[in-house]
Design an enzyme around this catalytic site. Structure first.
Site, short mmCIF file in Angstrom:
data_model
loop_
_atom_site.label_atom_id
_atom_site.label_comp_id
_atom_site.label_asym_id
_atom_site.label_seq_id
_atom_site.Cartn_x
_atom_site.Cartn_y
_atom_site.Cartn_z
N TYR A 1 18.08 20.39 8.83
CA TYR A 1 18.41 19.61 7.18
C TYR A 1 19.99 19.64 7.30
O TYR A 1 20.44 18.52 6.87
CB TYR A 1 17.77 20.68 6.18
CG TYR A 1 18.51 20.50 4.97
CD1 TYR A 1 18.25 19.04 4.43
CD2 TYR A 1 19.21 21.42 4.48
CE1 TYR A 1 18.89 19.06 2.98
CE2 TYR A 1 19.93 21.34 3.17
CZ TYR A 1 19.59 19.75 2.25
OH TYR A 1 20.08 19.59 1.05
N LYS B 1 11.04 6.69 -2.97
CA LYS B 1 9.98 6.49 -2.13
C LYS B 1 8.75 7.03 -2.74
O LYS B 1 7.63 6.84 -2.17
CB LYS B 1 10.35 6.87 -0.76
CG LYS B 1 9.27 6.86 0.32
CD LYS B 1 9.94 7.32 1.83
CE LYS B 1 8.74 7.20 2.80
NZ LYS B 1 9.01 7.74 3.87
N THR C 1 25.29 18.98 0.34
CA THR C 1 25.02 20.32 0.07
C THR C 1 26.12 21.27 0.76
O THR C 1 26.84 20.98 1.52
CB THR C 1 23.52 20.58 0.50
OG1 THR C 1 23.30 22.06 0.78
CG2 THR C 1 23.53 20.04 2.09
N ASP C 2 26.14 22.60 0.19
CA ASP C 2 26.91 23.54 0.79
C ASP C 2 26.68 24.01 2.32
O ASP C 2 27.25 24.49 2.86
CB ASP C 2 27.14 24.58 -0.33
CG ASP C 2 25.93 25.41 -0.40
OD1 ASP C 2 24.99 25.05 -0.16
OD2 ASP C 2 26.08 26.59 -1.02
N GLU C 3 25.13 23.59 2.45
CA GLU C 3 24.74 23.92 3.82
C GLU C 3 25.39 23.41 5.03
O GLU C 3 25.42 23.94 6.12
CB GLU C 3 23.35 23.69 3.85
CG GLU C 3 22.68 24.59 2.53
CD GLU C 3 20.98 24.72 2.83
OE1 GLU C 3 20.44 24.69 4.03
OE2 GLU C 3 20.49 24.78 1.56
N GLY D 1 17.33 30.57 12.65
CA GLY D 1 18.53 30.02 12.45
C GLY D 1 19.17 30.08 10.89
O GLY D 1 19.76 29.38 10.20
N LYS E 1 22.48 16.24 6.77
CA LYS E 1 23.48 16.15 5.56
C LYS E 1 24.95 16.09 6.19
O LYS E 1 25.55 15.45 5.49
CB LYS E 1 23.25 17.22 4.48
CG LYS E 1 21.70 17.26 3.83
CD LYS E 1 21.58 16.19 3.08
CE LYS E 1 22.38 15.98 1.79
NZ LYS E 1 22.00 14.70 0.65
P1 NAD Z 1 13.97 16.57 -3.60
O1 NAD Z 1 13.43 16.94 -2.47
O2 NAD Z 1 13.53 17.29 -4.98
O3 NAD Z 1 14.01 14.97 -4.13
C1 NAD Z 1 14.37 14.15 -3.11
C2 NAD Z 1 13.87 12.74 -3.73
O4 NAD Z 1 14.11 11.68 -2.72
C3 NAD Z 1 12.27 12.82 -3.84
O5 NAD Z 1 12.01 12.14 -5.14
C4 NAD Z 1 11.77 11.80 -2.89
O6 NAD Z 1 10.67 11.20 -3.06
C5 NAD Z 1 13.00 11.01 -2.48
N1 NAD Z 1 13.05 10.31 -1.16
C6 NAD Z 1 12.89 11.13 0.10
N2 NAD Z 1 12.84 10.00 1.10
C7 NAD Z 1 13.15 9.06 0.59
C8 NAD Z 1 13.47 7.71 1.25
N3 NAD Z 1 13.18 7.53 2.48
N4 NAD Z 1 13.74 6.77 0.25
C9 NAD Z 1 13.80 6.88 -0.90
N5 NAD Z 1 13.26 8.13 -1.41
C10 NAD Z 1 13.24 9.05 -0.85
O7 NAD Z 1 15.51 17.01 -3.34
P2 NAD Z 1 16.53 17.85 -4.32
O8 NAD Z 1 16.73 19.22 -4.32
O9 NAD Z 1 16.28 16.92 -5.84
O10 NAD Z 1 17.85 16.99 -3.66
C11 NAD Z 1 18.50 15.92 -4.09
C12 NAD Z 1 19.76 15.75 -3.50
O11 NAD Z 1 20.69 16.78 -3.68
C13 NAD Z 1 19.42 16.07 -2.00
O12 NAD Z 1 20.37 15.03 -0.97
C14 NAD Z 1 19.99 17.33 -1.44
O13 NAD Z 1 20.44 17.36 -0.08
C15 NAD Z 1 20.92 17.66 -2.57
N6 NAD Z 1 21.33 18.74 -2.84
C16 NAD Z 1 20.10 19.83 -3.21
C17 NAD Z 1 20.27 21.19 -3.53
C18 NAD Z 1 19.10 22.01 -3.89
O14 NAD Z 1 19.47 23.22 -4.13
N7 NAD Z 1 18.15 21.49 -4.14
C19 NAD Z 1 21.50 21.58 -3.67
C20 NAD Z 1 22.73 20.80 -3.08
C21 NAD Z 1 22.38 19.60 -2.75
P1 TYD Z 2 15.28 27.78 -0.15
O1 TYD Z 2 14.76 27.77 -1.72
O2 TYD Z 2 14.37 27.23 0.61
O3 TYD Z 2 16.59 27.32 -0.18
P2 TYD Z 2 17.74 27.05 1.16
O4 TYD Z 2 16.98 27.34 2.26
O5 TYD Z 2 18.06 25.59 1.16
O6 TYD Z 2 18.75 27.89 0.78
O7 TYD Z 2 15.33 29.38 0.38
C1 TYD Z 2 16.34 30.25 -0.23
C2 TYD Z 2 16.39 31.43 0.20
O8 TYD Z 2 15.10 31.99 0.19
C3 TYD Z 2 16.49 31.37 1.93
O9 TYD Z 2 17.44 32.49 2.15
C4 TYD Z 2 15.19 31.55 2.41
C5 TYD Z 2 14.59 32.24 1.52
N1 TYD Z 2 13.16 32.23 1.30
C6 TYD Z 2 12.23 33.29 1.37
O10 TYD Z 2 12.42 34.41 1.72
N2 TYD Z 2 10.88 33.15 1.17
C7 TYD Z 2 10.34 32.01 0.96
O11 TYD Z 2 9.34 31.50 0.93
C8 TYD Z 2 11.30 30.70 0.88
C9 TYD Z 2 10.74 29.42 0.56
C10 TYD Z 2 12.89 30.92 0.96
#
Ligand code: NAD
Ligand code: TYD
Length: 351
Positions: free
Chosen positions: A157, A36, A132-134, A290, A161
């Site tokens: 979030y 998107k 995600t592990d969350e 949280g 998920k």
């Molecule tokens: P991101 O936010 O960087 O990217 C998400 C992408 O999805 C973007 O390109 C966005 O434009 C697209 N998108 C959002 N809403 C949409 C919609 N309605 N239709 C089509 N496209 C849409 O996320 P990320 O960090 O790359 O994460 C990707 C996946 O991996 C997610 O499902 C997330 O839950 C999972 N994940 C992320 C992490 C992490 O550390 N970032 C860890 C474990 C799992």
């Molecule tokens: P984040 O990168 O948002 O990932 P997630 O919440 O999915 O684990 O945050 C990683 C950790 O860092 C989390 O414990 C929240 C903390 N955090 C800060 O302390 N300061 C910040 O500005 C952000 C964005 C996260």
């Protein structure tokens, strides 16, 4: 063979690494990236592969069921790797409904399309849901998340998920769709959007701005280099049995404050600053509501079954990541202009 793959969210952080890996590694596949292009999606993440003959980009919203149905009719995908999501916990606290729409409704729309278009041939198709592990909630001081850990999400979030994971399993059990799920720990690396801890801190240190540390900085995350996650997705997509779940993680736990101190040390060296300069930017701010204390993944099932393991030590990966951000100023400037400023002010000025 699964060769016509729909990758959703391929313009985001992890998705762009998955698209790049598949496009370069599998020249005989057809890879369609549906995204998107929200604030988190950026085609500049894919400039190096955008003209490859086995790659196409389609702009679209997974929440639009009619559009998804038409896309499946037109493209005849034989598999889906689903990464599109709203992914930032802090944004989910402000706007939970966006997360319900994309992460839950969007996933169910894709499942419905798969159910309809692949009917009668489920065993030769594949629906891979990236999660995600969350979803497992939080750990105390000991223990690791395994694939058997009960779901216990705490943020909007992680609740969205978790719900999407349940729908994927329900479609597998009810309709027989061939589905796999992986639950990964926190990723870091190039193209990471600077609202997340590591890229936000790199950007702020670079610009001499405060590094906002939530609470006492004692929360623990298990960090994995994004390219190792993309490799895990490749291995799981091709080899996992239908109905399987795999945990993916780095065996690499860091307290936020220790991680930030390491980052400050690396940045001082890279920016030729006196040792200790960047640490002065550390600013403790109001904790996240949280806030999960600790995440840590047991990935032994993936290591034993499919032979995957992380390739990079964290210190090396973090240094590589800093180098990437410092040499990609234009990318960073582009994504931190416009809406980013508004988000940042709302998120941090009142903390
Ligand atoms: P991101 O936010 O960087 O990217 C998400 C992408 O999805 C973007 O390109 C966005 O434009 C697209 N998108 C959002 N809403 C949409 C919609 N309605 N239709 C089509 N496209 C849409 O996320 P990320 O960090 O790359 O994460 C990707 C996946 O991996 C997610 O499902 C997330 O839950 C999972 N994940 C992320 C992490 C992490 O550390 N970032 C860890 C474990 C799992
Ligand atoms: P984040 O990168 O948002 O990932 P997630 O919440 O999915 O684990 O945050 C990683 C950790 O860092 C989390 O414990 C929240 C903390 N955090 C800060 O302390 N300061 C910040 O500005 C952000 C964005 C996260």
């Amino acid at each position: 063979m699964l060769k016509k793959i729909l990758i959703t969210g391929g313009a985001g952080f992890i998705g762009s690494h998955v698209v790049r890996l598949f496009v370069n590694k599998y020249p005989d596949y057809q890879l369609v990236n549906l995204d998107k292009l929200t604030y988190a999606g950026n085609l500049a993440n894919l400039e190096d592969i955008q003209d490859k003959p086995n790659y196409r980009f389609i702009k679209g919203d997974i929440v639009d069921a009619a559009f998804i149905d038409e896309l499946f009719t037109a493209e005849k995908f034989d598999s889906v790797i689903h990464l599109a999501a709203e992914s930032h916990v802090d944004r989910s606290i402000t706007n939970p409904l966006d997360f319900v729409m994309t992460n839950i409704v969007g996933t169910v729309n894709l499942l419905n399309a798969a159910r309809k278009h692949w009917k009668g041939d489920y065993e030769n198709k594949r629906f891979y849901h990236v999660s995600t592990d969350e979803v497992y909630g939080t750990l105390g001081e000991d223990g690791l998340f395994t694939e058997e850990t009960a779901y216990d999400p705490h943020s909007p979030y992680s609740a969205s998920k978790a719900s999407s994971d349940h729908f994927v399993r329900a479609y597998q059990d009810t309709y027989g769709i061939n589905a796999v799920i992986s639950n990964c720990s926190n990723n870091y690396g190039s193209y990471h959007f600077p609202e997340k801890l590591i890229p936000l801190s790199i950007n702020n240190i670079k610009n001499n701005l405060p590094i906002p540390v939530y609470g006492k900085g004692e929360n623990i995350r298990d960090w994995l280099w994004v390219e190792d996650h993309a490799r895990a997705i490749d291995v799981i997509f091709h080899n996992a049995e239908s109905g399987t779940t795999y945990n993916v993680g780095g065996h690499n736990e860091w307290k936020n404050i220790d991680l930030i101190r390491l980052l400050c040390k690396i940045m001082d060296e890279k920016l030729d600053r006196d040792a200790g300069t960047s640490e002065k930017l550390i600013t403790y701010v109001t904790d996240r509501a949280g806030h999960d204390l600790r995440y840590a993944i047991d990935s032994s099932k993936l290591q034993n079954d499919l032979g995957w393991k992380p390739s990079l030590q964290f210190e090396e990966g973090l240094e590589k990541t800093v180098d990437w951000f410092l040499s990609n100023e234009e990318w960073l400037n582009n994504v931190t202009s416009g809406n980013y400023q508004t988000y940042y002010e709302k998120q941090y000025t009142e903390r």
